[in-house]
Design a protein around this motif. Structure first.
Motif, mmCIF file in Angstrom:
data_model
loop_
_atom_site.group_PDB
_atom_site.id
_atom_site.type_symbol
_atom_site.label_atom_id
_atom_site.label_comp_id
_atom_site.label_asym_id
_atom_site.label_seq_id
_atom_site.Cartn_x
_atom_site.Cartn_y
_atom_site.Cartn_z
ATOM 1 N N GLY A 10 0.808 -1.207 0.000
ATOM 2 C CA GLY A 10 0.000 0.000 0.000
ATOM 3 C C GLY A 10 0.841 1.257 0.000
ATOM 4 O O GLY A 10 0.449 2.281 -0.564
ATOM 5 N N LYS A 11 1.990 1.193 0.653
ATOM 6 C CA LYS A 11 2.863 2.376 0.689
ATOM 7 C C LYS A 11 3.319 2.760 -0.708
ATOM 8 O O LYS A 11 3.479 3.939 -1.022
ATOM 9 C CB LYS A 11 4.071 2.083 1.591
ATOM 10 N N PHE A 18 -1.035 6.361 3.001
ATOM 11 C CA PHE A 18 -0.325 5.660 4.065
ATOM 12 C C PHE A 18 0.883 6.437 4.584
ATOM 13 O O PHE A 18 1.830 5.849 5.099
ATOM 14 C CB PHE A 18 0.071 4.263 3.594
ATOM 15 N N SER A 19 0.808 7.755 4.487
ATOM 16 C CA SER A 19 1.822 8.592 5.122
ATOM 17 C C SER A 19 1.321 9.009 6.500
ATOM 18 O O SER A 19 0.121 9.207 6.698
ATOM 19 C CB SER A 19 2.120 9.823 4.273
ATOM 20 N N GLN A 319 -9.141 6.195 -5.190
ATOM 21 C CA GLN A 319 -9.797 7.501 -5.143
ATOM 22 C C GLN A 319 -9.328 8.284 -3.925
ATOM 23 O O GLN A 319 -9.093 9.500 -4.013
ATOM 24 C CB GLN A 319 -11.314 7.341 -5.120
ATOM 25 N N MET A 320 -9.192 7.609 -2.796
ATOM 26 C CA MET A 320 -8.699 8.285 -1.592
ATOM 27 C C MET A 320 -7.305 8.849 -1.824
ATOM 28 O O MET A 320 -7.001 9.984 -1.422
ATOM 29 C CB MET A 320 -8.684 7.303 -0.417
ATOM 30 N N GLU A 321 -6.459 8.061 -2.455
ATOM 31 C CA GLU A 321 -5.092 8.520 -2.749
ATOM 32 C C GLU A 321 -5.112 9.758 -3.630
ATOM 33 O O GLU A 321 -4.377 10.716 -3.396
ATOM 34 C CB GLU A 321 -4.316 7.388 -3.442
ATOM 35 N N GLU A 322 -5.978 9.755 -4.638
ATOM 36 C CA GLU A 322 -6.057 10.903 -5.552
ATOM 37 C C GLU A 322 -6.525 12.150 -4.819
ATOM 38 O O GLU A 322 -6.024 13.251 -5.065
ATOM 39 C CB GLU A 322 -7.004 10.564 -6.708
ATOM 40 N N ILE A 323 -7.476 11.994 -3.902
ATOM 41 C CA ILE A 323 -7.982 13.125 -3.115
ATOM 42 C C ILE A 323 -6.855 13.752 -2.306
ATOM 43 O O ILE A 323 -6.689 14.977 -2.276
ATOM 44 C CB ILE A 323 -9.127 12.664 -2.197
ATOM 45 N N ALA A 348 -5.834 -2.543 1.643
ATOM 46 C CA ALA A 348 -5.160 -1.566 0.786
ATOM 47 C C ALA A 348 -3.656 -1.569 1.067
ATOM 48 O O ALA A 348 -2.837 -1.520 0.142
ATOM 49 C CB ALA A 348 -5.742 -0.179 1.011
ATOM 50 N N TRP A 349 -3.274 -1.631 2.346
ATOM 51 C CA TRP A 349 -1.867 -1.652 2.738
ATOM 52 C C TRP A 349 -1.156 -2.887 2.169
ATOM 53 O O TRP A 349 0.003 -2.830 1.765
ATOM 54 C CB TRP A 349 -1.750 -1.621 4.252
ATOM 55 N N ALA A 350 -1.879 -4.008 2.116
ATOM 56 C CA ALA A 350 -1.293 -5.257 1.626
ATOM 57 C C ALA A 350 -1.345 -5.377 0.106
ATOM 58 O O ALA A 350 -0.908 -6.382 -0.447
ATOM 59 C CB ALA A 350 -2.012 -6.441 2.263
ATOM 60 N N GLY A 351 -1.882 -4.363 -0.567
ATOM 61 C CA GLY A 351 -2.013 -4.441 -2.021
ATOM 62 C C GLY A 351 -3.153 -5.323 -2.470
ATOM 63 O O GLY A 351 -3.120 -5.901 -3.552
ATOM 64 N N CYS A 352 -4.179 -5.449 -1.639
ATOM 65 C CA CYS A 352 -5.316 -6.339 -1.910
ATOM 66 C C CYS A 352 -6.615 -5.572 -2.123
ATOM 67 O O CYS A 352 -7.677 -6.013 -1.678
ATOM 68 C CB CYS A 352 -5.512 -7.309 -0.747
#
Length: 658
Positions: A10-11, A18-19, A319-323, A348-352
């Motif tokens: 996810g990072k 994830f910051s 979408q959250m990342e884009e926001i 999301a963190w695990a890429g799933c």
């Protein structure tokens, strides 16, 4: 949580999401906050129950940075707006609060709690409370609401409530909570005082926006004095009231500027809980795009120094990342998404992300809070049952050969669960694909989430090692030849075809066929049946350019649907179709449908007649199959016609018995 996902973390995929983020003495590990929710799992003393604590604990275990409990009442004598609410001034409340904070901490998140007061709805019937409300409805001004009379709140009571905010915040800090949120949105106390429609006072708490905001700001000051300078305070405000003559976006930004510097985080929501039309904007229905309210936070962020959080039925980490990456907000707050899948952050963190269970925005959760005084979810069978889910499951005594007849949501959920328990599972579906009636249910343009659910269940079925056989009907002969140790009968329901004269006409089409193949419909469509299927069908058909009329015997459309979803659905139905209620179908004619209402007979002209008159469980077929195997289970619609919730629930819990 399983981790059979891609190698990217996810990072890498969502670096902003994830910051870390610092709020006072709190360092969030990511930018995900579980938004304030307050299911009614509170006891009659106004205390947390073990079920409520387990609910919050699971959200923390799911990977969110902060978990927020919603609508904790600071002044119960005047502000308790729901039948059962956490009351911060109740005797003995500390133990449950300390246990809740510890549980959230032990599961890896910070604990936040929303300080609230119902204002006039402390003494009026509201969405969440129709009994045991307060003796007097105190609001900004004297007025008459549809639910009853409102009395202007005296100044001495205003200052008493301000003091109660400080006392409540001190209590929250002492019992281990890491943050508090002061609620000034959604039509509750401070929102009422901010509103120029409701606040017609002549003293220092009325008139100008500065005066109308005074109560809210003094309460925030009291909270700050109580918790100290480094303890994070969040303020929830509206970005727009969306009411005529109410607080518009410009005035809401001014409120944000007033509270800036007093709080660490500003959570921007909108609307009013008590307005049915607005409820489905505050908590966006499927008829709104995801993230519909984010722009309100983005505009506030341009005018304040404090961190800003956004809401708006967010469900997709991309979408959250884009926001966040585009600077529209500093954090995202997830409400229903964290109910459908509390493990969304961890996945999301695990890429799933592809395994995140999508929220359907069906309001099953809100409906259960009012009707059952608990929470449940259409797509998450353990939601509201976290306490029981924590208990160890009895391991199967032997590995069984399991046959699942039917690949709809009940069949897939049962197959997945049984396979995860170690059984040898074969799922047989007579159609050429899995999903069953999720396909027609997800056909309309607003039903993307149901289509996502089909994909999620298909992928889980494959990962669980279930053997799938498509294009094959499970008959008694098939069962006898297969010779399973256990059988799940999930053959669904059959559409009702009542003996109406003309039903066999070529221009009559059943609802499922119509939903899957709208191209078969003519320009004018008459829909027999105004339940959920007919109502949603009309919305979908109208979007395809059809002119629709719904014919319903009952006095209202979709009356079986919970009031929260209905609030979003009915405006769309009104735009999509002419609704004829209290109307009987007498005959289907070549030109349309012959109807009768109030003793008068008339014809609804139609090129196509859609039959949406409900479903019936095929008990004969289901019983014949079940009788062939000593250990058998009826699940989904063939057990009892119901909703997606019933299918997922019966599939999951029946499979735990194998």
């Amino acid at each position: 949580m399983e981790n059979n996902c891609q190698h990217k973390t996810g990072k890498t995929l969502y670096p902003h999401l994830f910051s870390p983020m610092r709020l006072g003495n709190v360092r969030m590990k990511n930018r995900i906050i579980c938004a304030p929710t307050s299911p009614s799992m509170i006891d009659l003393n106004g205390h947390f129950t073990p079920e409520m604590i387990a609910y919050l604990e699971e959200k923390a275990a799911g990977g969110a940075g902060v978990v927020t409990y919603g609508e904790a009442i600071v002044h119960s004598a005047t502000g308790k707006s729901h039948n059962k609410q956490l009351q911060l001034d109740a005797f003995g409340v500390r133990q449950g609060m300390a246990e809740a904070a510890r549980a959230i901490h032990n599961a890896g998140a910070y604990a936040n709690i929303q300080l609230s007061h119902g204002g006039m709805y402390g003494g009026l019937a509201s969405v969440g409370g129709d009994v045991d409300t307060c003796s007097v409805a105190y609001g900004p001004s004297d007025m008459l609401m549809p639910q009853g009379a409102v009395k202007e709140m005296p100044q001495e009571l205003i200052y008493e409530i301000i003091e109660s905010y400080g006392k409540a915040a001190k209590l929250c800090k002492e019992t281990g909570f890491d943050m508090v949120q002061v609620h000034a949105a959604h039509g509750w106390l401070f929102s009422q005082f901010l509103s120029p429609v409701w606040n017609r006072r002549k003293d220092e708490f009325g008139g100008s926006l500065e005066n109308r905001a005074r109560f809210f700001l003094l309460a925030v000051d009291a909270v700050r004095r109580a918790v100290g300078k480094d303890f994070p305070i969040e303020a929830r405000i509206s970005g727009d009231d969306f009411t005529e003559n109410g607080l518009g976006q410009k005035e809401c930004i001014q409120v944000a500027e007033m509270v800036d510097g007093k709080v660490d985080l500003i959570n921007v929501s909108c609307g009013n809980h008590e307005d049915p039309d607005m409820f489905c904007r505050t908590h966006p229905s499927a008829f709104y795009p995801r993230g519909v309210n984010v722009y309100l936070a983005a505009e506030v962020k341009k005018h304040v120094k404090a961190k800003v959080a956004c809401v708006g039925s967010l469900n997709d980490p991309a979408q959250m990342e884009e926001i966040l990456a585009s600077g529209q907000a500093d954090a995202v707050e997830l409400g229903r998404a964290s109910i459908a899948d509390p493990y969304l952050p961890a996945k999301a963190w695990a890429g799933c992300a592809e395994d995140i269970t999508p929220c359907l925005r069906c309001y099953e959760c809100f409906g259960a809070t009012g009707e059952l005084e608990m929470v449940k979810c259409a797509v998450n069978p353990t939601m509201g049952e976290q306490l029981a889910a924590k208990l160890p499951k009895k391991e199967p005594e032997l590995r069984k050969k399991v046959l699942v007849a039917g690949g709809g949501p009940a069949g897939m959920e049962a197959a997945i669960t049984a396979a995860q328990r170690g059984h040898d599972v074969t799922l047989v579906e007579k159609a050429g694909k899995l999903g069953g009636n999720l396909h027609p249910a997800g056909a309309a343009y607003v039903k993307e989430d149901i289509r996502k659910l089909i994909h999620v269940l298909e992928e889980r079925t494959a990962r669980a090692g279930v053997k799938v056989l498509l294009g094959t009907e499970v008959t008694p002969e098939f069962v006898e030849e297969f010779a399973p140790d256990a059988l799940f009968v999930a053959i669904g329901a059959e559409e009702l075809r009542p003996p109406i004269k003309g039903m066999e006409s070529g221009h009559v089409i059943m609802a499922i066929d119509a939903e899957l193949h709208p191209e078969k419909l003519g320009k004018k469509v008459a829909i027999m049946g105004g339940g959920l299927v007919g109502a949603e069908g009309a919305v979908g058909f109208s979007h395809e350019g059809k002119t629709c009329t719904i014919i319903e015997m009952k006095p209202s459309i979709a009356e079986e649907v919970n009031s929260f979803y209905r609030g979003g659905l009915m405006p769309e139905v009104a735009k999509a179709a002419e609704c004829l209620v209290n109307t009987k179908v007498k005959e289907i004619l070549p030109a349309g449908v012959l109807c009768q209402r109030d003793g008068e007979t008339f014809t609804v002209e139609a090129d196509t007649v859609v039959c949406a008159l409900g479903f019936a469980s095929p008990y004969g077929k289901a019983d014949a199959l079940a009788g062939l195997v000593e250990e058998s289970y009826l699940i989904g619609d063939c057990k009892k016609v119901g909703k997606i919730y019933d299918a997922i629930h019966t599939g999951y819990y029946s499979a735990l018995l194998v």
